[in-house]
Motif scaffolding. Structure first.
Motif, short mmCIF file in Angstrom:
data_model
loop_
_atom_site.label_atom_id
_atom_site.label_comp_id
_atom_site.label_asym_id
_atom_site.label_seq_id
_atom_site.Cartn_x
_atom_site.Cartn_y
_atom_site.Cartn_z
N ILE A 42 0.84 -1.20 0.00
CA ILE A 42 0.00 0.00 0.00
C ILE A 42 0.88 1.25 0.00
O ILE A 42 0.64 2.20 -0.74
CB ILE A 42 -0.97 -0.02 1.20
N VAL A 43 1.93 1.23 0.80
CA VAL A 43 2.83 2.39 0.85
C VAL A 43 3.49 2.58 -0.52
O VAL A 43 3.56 3.69 -1.04
CB VAL A 43 3.90 2.22 1.95
N SER A 66 8.69 10.85 -2.88
CA SER A 66 9.97 10.18 -2.68
C SER A 66 9.99 9.28 -1.45
O SER A 66 10.74 8.31 -1.40
CB SER A 66 11.10 11.20 -2.51
N TYR A 67 9.22 9.65 -0.46
CA TYR A 67 9.19 8.86 0.76
C TYR A 67 7.75 8.54 1.13
O TYR A 67 6.85 9.35 0.90
CB TYR A 67 9.79 9.63 1.95
N GLY A 68 7.57 7.37 1.73
CA GLY A 68 6.23 7.01 2.19
C GLY A 68 6.34 6.18 3.44
O GLY A 68 7.34 5.48 3.65
N ALA A 69 5.33 6.25 4.28
CA ALA A 69 5.34 5.45 5.50
C ALA A 69 3.94 5.21 5.98
O ALA A 69 3.01 5.94 5.65
CB ALA A 69 6.15 6.14 6.59
N LEU A 70 3.79 4.13 6.75
CA LEU A 70 2.51 3.83 7.35
C LEU A 70 2.77 3.40 8.79
O LEU A 70 3.57 2.51 9.03
CB LEU A 70 1.82 2.72 6.55
N GLU A 122 9.17 3.36 3.31
CA GLU A 122 9.76 3.09 2.00
C GLU A 122 10.43 4.37 1.53
O GLU A 122 9.99 5.47 1.85
CB GLU A 122 8.66 2.71 1.00
N GLY A 123 11.50 4.18 0.76
CA GLY A 123 12.13 5.33 0.15
C GLY A 123 13.37 5.80 0.88
O GLY A 123 14.22 6.46 0.31
N TYR A 136 1.43 8.28 5.23
CA TYR A 136 1.86 9.59 4.80
C TYR A 136 3.00 9.55 3.80
O TYR A 136 3.76 8.60 3.73
CB TYR A 136 2.20 10.48 5.99
N LEU A 137 3.04 10.58 3.00
CA LEU A 137 4.03 10.70 1.93
C LEU A 137 4.72 12.04 2.08
O LEU A 137 4.12 13.00 2.58
CB LEU A 137 3.34 10.69 0.57
N THR A 138 5.97 12.11 1.62
CA THR A 138 6.64 13.40 1.63
C THR A 138 7.44 13.56 0.34
O THR A 138 7.71 12.59 -0.36
CB THR A 138 7.62 13.55 2.82
N GLU A 139 7.83 14.81 0.08
CA GLU A 139 8.73 15.15 -1.01
C GLU A 139 8.22 14.79 -2.40
O GLU A 139 8.77 13.94 -3.08
CB GLU A 139 10.10 14.50 -0.77
N LYS A 140 7.11 15.40 -2.80
CA LYS A 140 6.71 15.34 -4.19
C LYS A 140 7.20 16.65 -4.81
O LYS A 140 6.88 17.72 -4.28
CB LYS A 140 5.21 15.21 -4.32
#
Ligand SMILES: Nc1ncnc2c1ncn2[C@@H]1O[C@H](COP(=O)(O)OP(=O)(O)O)[C@@H](O)[C@H]1O
Ligand SMILES: [Mg+2]
Length: 381
Positions: free
Chosen positions: A34-35, A45-49, A64-65, A134-138
């Motif tokens: 899912i991440v 660029s980064y994702g986490a759950l 991930e990432g 959550y995701l970061t750095e798009k």
């Protein structure tokens, strides 16, 4: 203008994720995918759950990432305060061009890469919030469509977690119930039947005129009696094996024995539920209690030590406190005790924290998840 529908690639991704969940794959892998999907779909660029347990602490964290070295240098998972805490608490999506603009932003820990754009959504089913995705750095920031895609993925994540928890609860209930049921059946039926057979044979033996037959019958009666005795022992075993009692007793005994040897007062509090506890978890609990208690007794100089165990449905929390001199938990010592504790906790998929300050004592707190579908927290894979 109508909001644009999700594009077909995204729908395929969502369907794939949903199918995986319904096939009841290993929870951790489902959450991982899912991440990854969330990162692919949005270009982050980064994702986490992170999944929080009942006590508000993270029981599962997937990221991930970020390369392993960076993750190791940061040294710990997010604690779930700051903006992450806000998402979990308010169950609301947060989308930002710069996370530091958020009033609840608590900044990044040392060695953490700086991140700006942020999109975080709660993971839940119904009213229950399990955590956040959550995701970061798009590069150009997250869009409203990213937000909708994430909410859909988070919903699938929520189902996966809820599903895994229900299955786990059923399995644990089944183990505890089976044992109780077998004990009851043996007691109420099998023993009563044998007893009745014994009585009849006894009566036959008394009334028999043939001495050989009478003696053979008495022999059988004795065998039945010893059979009843061993069944009674079996019932005792079945009841004593009830893990709740066993673990609580073992912890009491262990701590008292250690404390007595040091002439220190020990207090043990065991609360919560321990039914159907996997043996591996019970072993880890005993190991942690033993090491942390003997450290408190040997090194802290405290006059008392307190061990608290709390069994929730999905985790066991162990905390061992003293009022001694404290120490630097990041220092390098000759001993292997703490090193082993950390390794053991990590292997069990758990969390370990040491709260300590000079002359204010030490509390070691470990949370061990009880999720049969989550055997290991493997950073490597
Ligand atoms: N509760 C505590 N209070 C004070 N110091 C502690 C405590 N727990 C651990 N320490 C310190 O941390 C060190 C490392 O502990 P550990 O790895 O278990 O090794 P060992 O117990 O073999 O010395 C100890 O030698 C001690 O200096
Ligand atoms: Mg030690």
């Amino acid at each position: 203008m109508a909001t644009p529908v999700l594009d077909s690639d995204l729908l395929t991704t969502l369907f794939d994720a949903a199918i995986q969940v319904s096939e009841e794959g290993e929870l951790r892998n489902v959450l991982k995918s899912i991440v990854r999907s969330a990162m692919d779909v949005t270009g982050a660029s980064y994702g986490a759950l992170g999944v929080v347990g009942r006590d508000g602490y993270l029981v599962e964290f997937i990221h991930e990432g970020m390369d392993e070295e960076t993750a190791d240098r940061i040294g710990h998972q997010p604690v779930g305060i700051g903006v992450l805490g806000t998402i979990t608490r308010t169950a609301a999506t947060v989308r930002l061009d710069d996370i530091r603009d958020h009033p609840d932003s608590s900044g990044f820990p040392e060695h953490h890469p700086q991140m700006r754009s942020f999109l975080g959504v709660p993971v839940r089913t119904g009213d229950t919030v399990f955590g956040n995705l959550y995701l970061t750095e798009k590069p150009d920031g997250f869009t409203a469509e990213d937000e909708r895609a994430m909410e859909a993925l988070a919903m699938i994540g929520g189902f996966a977690v809820a599903n895994a928890r229900i299955h786990q609860r059923l399995r644990r209930a089944a183990v505890a119930e089976d044992r109780a049921r077998i004990a009851r059946d043996v007691h109420d039926d099998t023993i009563q039947d044998l007893f009745a057979i014994g009585l009849s044979l006894q009566a036959l033996a008394e009334s028999s005129r043939d001495a050989d037959i009478a003696s053979a019958l008495r022999n059988e009666v004795r065998r039945i009696d010893s059979c009843i005795t061993s069944l009674r022992h079996l019932i005792l075993d079945l009841r004593q094996l009830e893990p709740s009692r066993l673990l609580a007793e073992e912890v009491h005994e262990l701590v008292e024995e250690l404390a007595d040897a040091h002439g220190v007062n020990a207090r043990v509090v065991v609360d919560g539920t321990y039914d159907g506890l996997p043996t591996g978890v019970a072993e880890s609990v005993l190991h942690i209690v033993k090491e942390a208690t003997s450290n408190a007794l040997r090194h802290s100089g405290s006059q008392w030590v307190e061990v608290v165990l709390f069994g929730a449905e999905d985790s066991i929390t162990i905390s061992v406190s003293d009022a001694g001199k404290g120490f630097d938990p990041h220092g390098h010592y000759g001993g292997l005790g703490l090193v082993n504790l950390r390794a053991r906790t990590r292997q069990a998929g758990g969390e370990l924290e040491i709260l300590t300050a000079p002359s204010r004592g030490t509390t070691l707190r470990a949370v061990i998840p009880i999720d049969l579908s989550l055997p290991s927290r493997d950073r490597e894979s």
